[in-house]
Design a protein around this motif. Structure first.
Motif, PDB file in Angstrom:
ATOM      1  N   CYS A  33       0.898  -1.189  -0.087  1.00  0.00           N
ATOM      2  CA  CYS A  33       0.038   0.131  -0.066  1.00  0.00           C
ATOM      3  C   CYS A  33       0.832   1.287  -0.041  1.00  0.00           C
ATOM      4  CB  CYS A  33      -1.044  -0.206   1.159  1.00  0.00           C
ATOM      5  SG  CYS A  33      -2.181   1.375   1.416  1.00  0.00           S
ATOM      6  N   ILE A  51      -3.470   4.203  -2.087  1.00  0.00           N
ATOM      7  CA  ILE A  51      -3.923   3.108  -3.175  1.00  0.00           C
ATOM      8  C   ILE A  51      -3.006   1.732  -2.603  1.00  0.00           C
ATOM      9  CG2 ILE A  51      -1.828   3.883  -4.557  1.00  0.00           C
ATOM     10  CD1 ILE A  51      -3.558   3.167  -6.955  1.00  0.00           C
ATOM     11  N   TYR A  52      -3.883   0.620  -2.971  1.00  0.00           N
ATOM     12  CA  TYR A  52      -3.396  -0.672  -2.783  1.00  0.00           C
ATOM     13  C   TYR A  52      -2.579  -0.883  -3.889  1.00  0.00           C
ATOM     14  CZ  TYR A  52      -5.230  -1.623   1.881  1.00  0.00           C
ATOM     15  OH  TYR A  52      -5.621  -1.555   3.117  1.00  0.00           O
ATOM     16  N   GLY A  55      -3.957  -4.387  -6.138  1.00  0.00           N
ATOM     17  CA  GLY A  55      -5.315  -4.238  -6.738  1.00  0.00           C
ATOM     18  C   GLY A  55      -5.876  -3.236  -7.160  1.00  0.00           C
ATOM     19  N   GLY A  56      -5.293  -1.818  -6.805  1.00  0.00           N
ATOM     20  CA  GLY A  56      -5.569  -0.623  -7.265  1.00  0.00           C
ATOM     21  C   GLY A  56      -6.798   0.179  -6.495  1.00  0.00           C
ATOM     22  N   SER A  57      -7.298  -0.424  -5.307  1.00  0.00           N
ATOM     23  CA  SER A  57      -8.221   0.225  -4.608  1.00  0.00           C
ATOM     24  C   SER A  57      -7.553   1.540  -3.984  1.00  0.00           C
ATOM     25  CB  SER A  57      -8.720  -0.642  -3.579  1.00  0.00           C
ATOM     26  OG  SER A  57      -9.474  -1.834  -3.770  1.00  0.00           O
ATOM     27  N   THR A  58      -8.606   2.463  -4.153  1.00  0.00           N
ATOM     28  CA  THR A  58      -7.932   3.736  -3.646  1.00  0.00           C
ATOM     29  C   THR A  58      -8.938   4.489  -2.487  1.00  0.00           C
ATOM     30  OG1 THR A  58      -9.365   5.258  -5.425  1.00  0.00           O
ATOM     31  CG2 THR A  58      -7.143   4.542  -5.973  1.00  0.00           C
ATOM     32  N   TYR A  59      -8.321   5.459  -1.608  1.00  0.00           N
ATOM     33  CA  TYR A  59      -9.030   5.944  -0.468  1.00  0.00           C
ATOM     34  C   TYR A  59      -8.631   7.379  -0.766  1.00  0.00           C
ATOM     35  CZ  TYR A  59      -9.166   1.029   0.541  1.00  0.00           C
ATOM     36  OH  TYR A  59      -9.301  -0.252   0.368  1.00  0.00           O
ATOM     37  N   SER A  71      -2.640   7.892  -8.410  1.00  0.00           N
ATOM     38  CA  SER A  71      -2.709   6.892  -9.363  1.00  0.00           C
ATOM     39  C   SER A  71      -1.229   6.243  -9.492  1.00  0.00           C
ATOM     40  CB  SER A  71      -2.947   7.421 -10.881  1.00  0.00           C
ATOM     41  OG  SER A  71      -2.002   8.438 -11.239  1.00  0.00           O
TER      42      SER A  71
END
Length: 126
Positions: A33, A51-52, A55-59, A71
């Motif tokens: 992360c 961002i992870y 996997g690309g999950s964002t917060y 990004s």
């Protein structure tokens, strides 16, 4: 040895844009992360976006949602923060951070991160 090097800070007028970059080295970039934090004088360091990398999950912090975008370019081991519609409350030293030692439960919390860059200054004039 993990290294994080930020760039892209500068001075911009309110309403303007900047893109920050963070070049990462010394670990497997796509496995963990990464986050952007900022610290203004006299204030606590706060999480802006994360961002992870696998996997690309964002917060995002509520204060930047809809204006900032995190990004990455995994091929270049580089993290970005596109900052649009900059406001007078956004100026700070912006840091890139990496969490490389396990699962991150709170991606916008600074204590989750093991490594930090040196920071890049963002200034916004009204």
């Amino acid at each position: 040895q993990v290294q994080l090097v930020e760039s892209g800070g500068g001075s911009v007028q309110a309403g303007g844009s900047l893109r920050l970059s963070c070049a990462a080295s010394g670990y497997t970039y796509s496995s963990y992360c990464m986050g952007w934090f900022r610290q203004a004088p006299g204030k606590e360091r706060e999480g802006v976006a994360a961002i992870y990398t696998g996997g690309g999950s964002t917060y995002y912090a509520d204060s930047v949602k809809g204006r900032f975008t995190i990004s990455q370019d995994n091929a270049k081991n580089t993290l970005y923060l596109q900052m649009n519609s900059l406001k007078p409350e956004d100026p700070a030293l912006y840091y890139c951070a990496a969490a490389v030692s396990g699962e991150v439960a709170r991606p916008l919390v600074k204590y989750e991160y093991n490594y930090w860059g040196q920071g890049t200054q963002v200034t916004v004039s009204s």
